[in-house]
Design a protein around this motif. Structure first.
Motif, PDB file in Angstrom:
ATOM      1  N   VAL A 202       8.254   2.062   5.775  1.00  0.00           N
ATOM      2  CA  VAL A 202       7.228   2.728   6.587  1.00  0.00           C
ATOM      3  C   VAL A 202       6.081   3.225   5.717  1.00  0.00           C
ATOM      4  O   VAL A 202       4.898   3.072   6.069  1.00  0.00           O
ATOM      5  N   GLU A 203       6.407   3.807   4.574  1.00  0.00           N
ATOM      6  CA  GLU A 203       5.364   4.275   3.655  1.00  0.00           C
ATOM      7  C   GLU A 203       4.472   3.131   3.199  1.00  0.00           C
ATOM      8  O   GLU A 203       3.247   3.272   3.101  1.00  0.00           O
ATOM      9  N   ARG A 204       5.096   1.983   2.942  1.00  0.00           N
ATOM     10  CA  ARG A 204       4.325   0.818   2.513  1.00  0.00           C
ATOM     11  C   ARG A 204       3.400   0.341   3.627  1.00  0.00           C
ATOM     12  O   ARG A 204       2.254  -0.050   3.399  1.00  0.00           O
ATOM     13  N   LEU A 205       3.901   0.350   4.856  1.00  0.00           N
ATOM     14  CA  LEU A 205       3.072  -0.029   6.001  1.00  0.00           C
ATOM     15  C   LEU A 205       1.891   0.928   6.154  1.00  0.00           C
ATOM     16  O   LEU A 205       0.744   0.493   6.372  1.00  0.00           O
ATOM     17  N   ASN A 206       2.146   2.207   6.011  1.00  0.00           N
ATOM     18  CA  ASN A 206       1.076   3.202   6.157  1.00  0.00           C
ATOM     19  C   ASN A 206       0.033   3.081   5.062  1.00  0.00           C
ATOM     20  O   ASN A 206      -1.171   3.237   5.326  1.00  0.00           O
ATOM     21  N   ARG A 207       0.480   2.821   3.840  1.00  0.00           N
ATOM     22  CA  ARG A 207      -0.478   2.648   2.747  1.00  0.00           C
ATOM     23  C   ARG A 207      -1.403   1.476   3.023  1.00  0.00           C
ATOM     24  O   ARG A 207      -2.600   1.515   2.746  1.00  0.00           O
ATOM     25  N   GLY A 208      -0.814   0.403   3.566  1.00  0.00           N
ATOM     26  CA  GLY A 208      -1.629  -0.762   3.892  1.00  0.00           C
ATOM     27  C   GLY A 208      -2.666  -0.447   4.962  1.00  0.00           C
ATOM     28  O   GLY A 208      -3.827  -0.876   4.870  1.00  0.00           O
ATOM     29  N   ILE A 209      -2.244   0.306   5.974  1.00  0.00           N
ATOM     30  CA  ILE A 209      -3.161   0.677   7.055  1.00  0.00           C
ATOM     31  C   ILE A 209      -4.308   1.533   6.514  1.00  0.00           C
ATOM     32  O   ILE A 209      -5.478   1.362   6.888  1.00  0.00           O
ATOM     33  N   GLU A 210      -3.973   2.454   5.606  1.00  0.00           N
ATOM     34  CA  GLU A 210      -4.983   3.349   5.039  1.00  0.00           C
ATOM     35  C   GLU A 210      -6.065   2.598   4.272  1.00  0.00           C
ATOM     36  O   GLU A 210      -7.216   3.032   4.223  1.00  0.00           O
ATOM     37  N   ARG A 211      -5.682   1.467   3.665  1.00  0.00           N
ATOM     38  CA  ARG A 211      -6.696   0.709   2.932  1.00  0.00           C
ATOM     39  C   ARG A 211      -7.300  -0.422   3.772  1.00  0.00           C
ATOM     40  O   ARG A 211      -7.981  -1.301   3.240  1.00  0.00           O
ATOM     41  N   GLY A 212      -7.004  -0.410   5.066  1.00  0.00           N
ATOM     42  CA  GLY A 212      -7.656  -1.347   5.971  1.00  0.00           C
ATOM     43  C   GLY A 212      -6.845  -2.567   6.343  1.00  0.00           C
ATOM     44  O   GLY A 212      -7.346  -3.454   7.049  1.00  0.00           O
TER      45      GLY A 212
END
Length: 319
Positions: A202-212
């Motif tokens: 989940v953290e990895r998914l969120n990091r990806g979303i944060e960078r677009g």
């Protein structure tokens, strides 16, 4: 030795036909007759056996599956069943056997060897879960089938800005998931050899979303659990919309890759050499691009070695 037999057993794998062809032609080249045993150990018990000529294995090197067919056989697991099998081999004058399959198939070969009947094994399984060899027949083809599917799924994942969870085969071995995930840039790879915390995913998914980043690929090995279960868990934690694809038996089919065809040719030839040189109870493998042979009983007490280096690399590249 003037007559040998060849059979395929267990799950089918691309490259089995190429291995059958290599066994048949390598033996005939040395003046040895070859008998095809149809439907695995079941056919051995029922006497579904036919002499194979050079022409019988023509135009099969490019075909997936197995022309000898394959089947499960509970009867062969009994002493009575194996006794019948030995009688059938004697009836046809077969003096040695090449078994193409996985660990269960090899155990059958060991039983025959213990009864005084020389058997050599060729590892044919897409799972790549056999110790003593870097690669099994069919693994490379299945891997490329998976990669082709992921490439197509990534196109639609990008178009719809979605997260796709893809379930691949492998039983208790995560090699198909790990190699395909690394080759196709998956954000997360779930395999039975390691424990991947859902919070980390989940953290990895969120990091990806944060960078677009608006799409993701997550690979799940069947030995971990179902892709549906993973999708539900992610949904519960994030409320993110996901799509699930279970590739299933498409991974077992198709024309073998050049790698699997050449590997089958080398292994089939080596199997014949071992039988004619009086070897028995051995399995062919490839290690450091060299064809090797191991005692099957020694291998059955070990596990396929997990490549932790590749797994760590996949995690580094998926930041």
């Amino acid at each position: 030795m003037k007559k040998i037999g060849v059979l395929t057993s267990g799950g089918d794998a691309p490259g089995m036909n190429a291995a059958v062809r290599s066994v048949v032609r390598s033996a005939i080249y040395r003046g040895v007759e070859v008998y095809g045993i149809y439907h695995g150990y079941k056919g051995l018990i029922t006497g579904n056996i036919k002499k194979l000529e050079v022409s019988d294995v023509g135009d099969i090197v490019q075909r997936g599956g197995t022309i000898l067919y394959t089947a499960r056989c509970e009867e062969f697991k009994t002493e009575e069943g194996r006794a019948i099998a030995i009688e059938q081999l004697k009836k046809f004058g077969i003096e040695g056997l090449v078994v193409i399959g996985g660990d269960g198939s090899f155990m059958g070969g060991v039983k025959l060897t213990q009864l005084g009947f020389p058997t050599i094994g060729i590892p044919g399984t897409i799972d790549n879960d056999i110790p003593g060899t870097d690669f099994t027949l069919g693994f490379d083809t299945a891997l490329n089938t998976i990669i082709d599917a992921i490439d197509k799924i990534r196109d639609t994942a990008t178009s719809h800005e979605r997260r796709f969870i893809i379930e691949v085969m492998g039983r208790g071995c995560g090699d198909l998931a790990m190699w395909s995930g690394l080759a196709d840039g998956a954000e997360s790879i779930l395999i039975p050899e390691t424990k991947e915390d859902l919070n980390t995913i989940v953290e990895r998914l969120n990091r990806g979303i944060e960078r677009g980043k608006r799409h993701n690929i997550i690979i799940v090995a069947e030995g971990v659990g179902s892709a549906d279960e993973v999708a539900k868990a992610i949904k519960a934690k994030t409320n993110m919309d996901t799509r699930v694809t279970v590739l299933g038996h498409v991974q077992r089919g198709g024309a073998p890759t050049a790698f699997d065809r050449v590997l089958a040719a080398r292994m089939g030839n080596k199997a014949v050499d071992l039988l004619l040189n009086g070897e028995k109870g051995k399995m062919i493998g490839i290690q450091d691009n060299k064809i090797v042979a191991h005692n099957i009983l020694d291998l059955l007490t070990k596990k396929h070695e997990f490549n932790d280096e590749l797994y760590k690399l996949a995690k580094v590249l998926s930041i």
